[in-house]
Design a protein around this motif. Structure first.
Motif, mmCIF file in Angstrom:
data_model
loop_
_atom_site.group_PDB
_atom_site.id
_atom_site.type_symbol
_atom_site.label_atom_id
_atom_site.label_comp_id
_atom_site.label_asym_id
_atom_site.label_seq_id
_atom_site.Cartn_x
_atom_site.Cartn_y
_atom_site.Cartn_z
ATOM 1 N N PRO A 1 -10.079 12.175 2.940
ATOM 2 C CA PRO A 1 -10.877 11.021 3.351
ATOM 3 C C PRO A 1 -10.099 10.049 4.229
ATOM 4 O O PRO A 1 -8.863 10.088 4.268
ATOM 5 C CB PRO A 1 -11.272 10.347 2.034
ATOM 6 C CG PRO A 1 -10.636 11.100 0.931
ATOM 7 C CD PRO A 1 -9.872 12.246 1.493
ATOM 8 N N SER A 2 -10.833 9.203 4.928
ATOM 9 C CA SER A 2 -10.223 8.164 5.746
ATOM 10 C C SER A 2 -9.314 7.312 4.860
ATOM 11 O O SER A 2 -9.684 6.970 3.743
ATOM 12 C CB SER A 2 -11.345 7.318 6.356
ATOM 13 O OG SER A 2 -10.811 6.549 7.376
ATOM 14 N N GLY A 3 -8.124 7.010 5.347
ATOM 15 C CA GLY A 3 -7.192 6.184 4.578
ATOM 16 C C GLY A 3 -6.346 6.961 3.587
ATOM 17 O O GLY A 3 -5.554 6.374 2.845
ATOM 18 N N SER A 4 -6.464 8.297 3.566
ATOM 19 C CA SER A 4 -5.703 9.087 2.588
ATOM 20 C C SER A 4 -4.263 9.341 3.024
ATOM 21 O O SER A 4 -3.483 9.893 2.253
ATOM 22 C CB SER A 4 -6.418 10.408 2.297
ATOM 23 O OG SER A 4 -6.604 11.147 3.481
ATOM 24 N N GLY A 5 -3.909 8.939 4.251
ATOM 25 C CA GLY A 5 -2.520 9.056 4.691
ATOM 26 C C GLY A 5 -2.264 10.160 5.709
ATOM 27 O O GLY A 5 -1.113 10.432 6.048
ATOM 28 N N LYS A 6 -3.333 10.772 6.229
ATOM 29 C CA LYS A 6 -3.177 11.913 7.139
ATOM 30 C C LYS A 6 -2.400 11.548 8.401
ATOM 31 O O LYS A 6 -1.457 12.235 8.771
ATOM 32 C CB LYS A 6 -4.557 12.468 7.549
ATOM 33 C CG LYS A 6 -5.445 12.857 6.372
ATOM 34 C CD LYS A 6 -6.761 13.460 6.834
ATOM 35 C CE LYS A 6 -7.674 12.523 7.610
ATOM 36 N NZ LYS A 6 -8.157 11.360 6.821
ATOM 37 N N THR B 1 0.860 -1.184 0.000
ATOM 38 C CA THR B 1 0.000 0.000 0.000
ATOM 39 C C THR B 1 0.894 1.231 0.000
ATOM 40 O O THR B 1 1.699 1.408 0.915
ATOM 41 C CB THR B 1 -0.881 0.037 1.268
ATOM 42 O OG1 THR B 1 -1.453 -1.252 1.463
ATOM 43 C CG2 THR B 1 -1.983 1.061 1.149
ATOM 44 N N VAL C 1 1.087 4.681 0.853
ATOM 45 C CA VAL C 1 0.272 5.534 1.722
ATOM 46 C C VAL C 1 0.547 7.016 1.480
ATOM 47 O O VAL C 1 -0.356 7.842 1.569
ATOM 48 C CB VAL C 1 0.528 5.185 3.201
ATOM 49 C CG1 VAL C 1 -0.318 6.040 4.111
ATOM 50 C CG2 VAL C 1 0.226 3.726 3.449
HETATM 51 P P1 ADP Z 1 -5.844 8.480 7.507
HETATM 52 O O1 ADP Z 1 -5.236 9.076 8.739
HETATM 53 O O2 ADP Z 1 -6.018 9.493 6.397
HETATM 54 O O3 ADP Z 1 -7.093 7.720 7.784
HETATM 55 P P2 ADP Z 1 -3.665 6.586 7.627
HETATM 56 O O4 ADP Z 1 -2.369 7.304 7.505
HETATM 57 O O5 ADP Z 1 -4.111 6.184 8.993
HETATM 58 O O6 ADP Z 1 -4.786 7.457 6.890
HETATM 59 O O7 ADP Z 1 -3.661 5.296 6.726
HETATM 60 C C1 ADP Z 1 -3.436 5.331 5.323
HETATM 61 C C2 ADP Z 1 -3.402 3.914 4.808
HETATM 62 O O8 ADP Z 1 -2.291 3.230 5.357
HETATM 63 C C3 ADP Z 1 -4.618 3.094 5.175
HETATM 64 O O9 ADP Z 1 -4.878 2.257 4.070
HETATM 65 C C4 ADP Z 1 -4.147 2.294 6.377
HETATM 66 O O10 ADP Z 1 -4.859 1.091 6.489
HETATM 67 C C5 ADP Z 1 -2.689 2.078 6.051
HETATM 68 N N1 ADP Z 1 -1.853 1.958 7.262
HETATM 69 C C6 ADP Z 1 -1.706 2.916 8.210
HETATM 70 N N2 ADP Z 1 -0.850 2.508 9.167
HETATM 71 C C7 ADP Z 1 -0.447 1.261 8.801
HETATM 72 C C8 ADP Z 1 0.460 0.305 9.358
HETATM 73 N N3 ADP Z 1 1.104 0.549 10.506
HETATM 74 N N4 ADP Z 1 0.629 -0.865 8.695
HETATM 75 C C9 ADP Z 1 -0.021 -1.100 7.549
HETATM 76 N N5 ADP Z 1 -0.860 -0.240 6.943
HETATM 77 C C10 ADP Z 1 -1.085 0.926 7.573
#
Ligand code: ADP
Ligand code: ADP
Length: 229
Positions: free
Chosen positions: A41-46, A20, A22
């Motif tokens: 959006p959720s999952g955008s890497g914030k 992925t 990110v």
């Molecule tokens: P947001 O804060 O915008 O919701 P995240 O930075 O938390 O986004 O996550 C972005 C993507 O990375 C998501 O698909 C999440 O599932 C993935 N992700 C986040 N942290 C981890 C991790 N420690 N291991 C694997 N995938 C991760």
């Protein structure tokens, strides 16, 4: 040179043979005293971006410079010292320790400091500034969500950091309490703190100087909303 300089930061997570990406080539520059909101959006890497800015998570490529310090060329210990000296962290779930009082939670970062320091006077001033007078002996479960958030803000401020990093600080609060917490951030920014906040709530943009919109790990748009003081 910008106070916080993010240069082509990329990050991927690998699980089995699924990769992925990110963050993809994220670049932006934050001036001292600015208040940035990171939205998307959720999952955008914030959250990942915020943890990299906090030097809690390393990018695969790219650089982050804060006050001309290249964070990921520092040693582990230097980075820990950087965090203590420059950063205050505020999280959505407050992360207060349940078996410590409000005052003890606020003083927690002082225990991580290499030298013994007393900050009780400052902690009491912060309690007052944040409208928590009389709550110093209360445990987190005896406090409302808004009060817990304000304890978490006081804890982030106790070492007088220049920079506040906040991940969805109003995410667990009702809208009125969230608004009060945003006014605290606006006041801290007015007093000169540099703030980077992740939020879903676009109403909060009224308090910020800049907004960065992320989508699928890419910078969609950067907007200047108003001048920093
Ligand atoms: P947001 O804060 O915008 O919701 P995240 O930075 O938390 O986004 O996550 C972005 C993507 O990375 C998501 O698909 C999440 O599932 C993935 N992700 C986040 N942290 C981890 C991790 N420690 N291991 C694997 N995938 C991760
Ligand atoms: P939020 O959307 O509230 O930021 P997330 O679900 O994105 O919360 O992330 C919560 C925590 O779980 C973060 O520390 C993140 O790094 C981690 N995380 C998120 N997605 C994954 C994942 N797919 N695998 C492992 N850890 C993850």
């Amino acid at each position: 040179m910008a106070y916080i300089q993010v240069e082509s930061v990329s990050k991927k997570y690998v699980k089995g043979n699924v990769e992925t990406r990110v963050l993809k080539d994220v670049s932006f520059q934050v001036g001292k005293g600015e208040f940035w909101i990171v939205a998307g959006p959720s999952g955008s890497g914030k959250s990942t971006l915020l943890s990299i800015l906090g030097s809690l998570n390393e990018p695969d490529s790219g650089r982050v410079l804060v006050d001309e310090l290249d964070l990921f060329s520092l040693s582990h210990d230097e980075r820990a010292l950087f965090r203590l000296n420059y950063l205050g962290f505020i999280f959505q779930n407050f992360h207060l320790l349940p078996y410590l009082t409000a005052l003890e939670n606020i003083l927690l970062p002082t225990l991580a400091y290499p030298h013994k320091i007393s900050k009780e006077k400052e902690a009491r001033e912060l309690l007052k500034m944040l409208g928590l007078e009389g709550k110093e002996g209360k445990y987190p479960k005896e406090l409302s969500g808004g009060e817990q958030e304000r304890v978490a803000i006081a804890r982030a401020l106790i070492m007088e950091p220049e920079i506040l990093l906040a991940d969805e600080p109003t995410g667990n609060l009702d809208s009125k309490t969230g608004e009060e917490v945003m006014k605290i951030f606006a006041e801290l920014n007015r007093r000169g703190k540099t703030i980077i906040m992740v939020t879903h709530n676009l109403d909060h943009l009224q308090y910020a100087t800049h907004a960065l919109f992320l989508k699928d790990g890419e910078v969609l748009e950067i907007k200047t909303l108003k001048e920093a003081n």
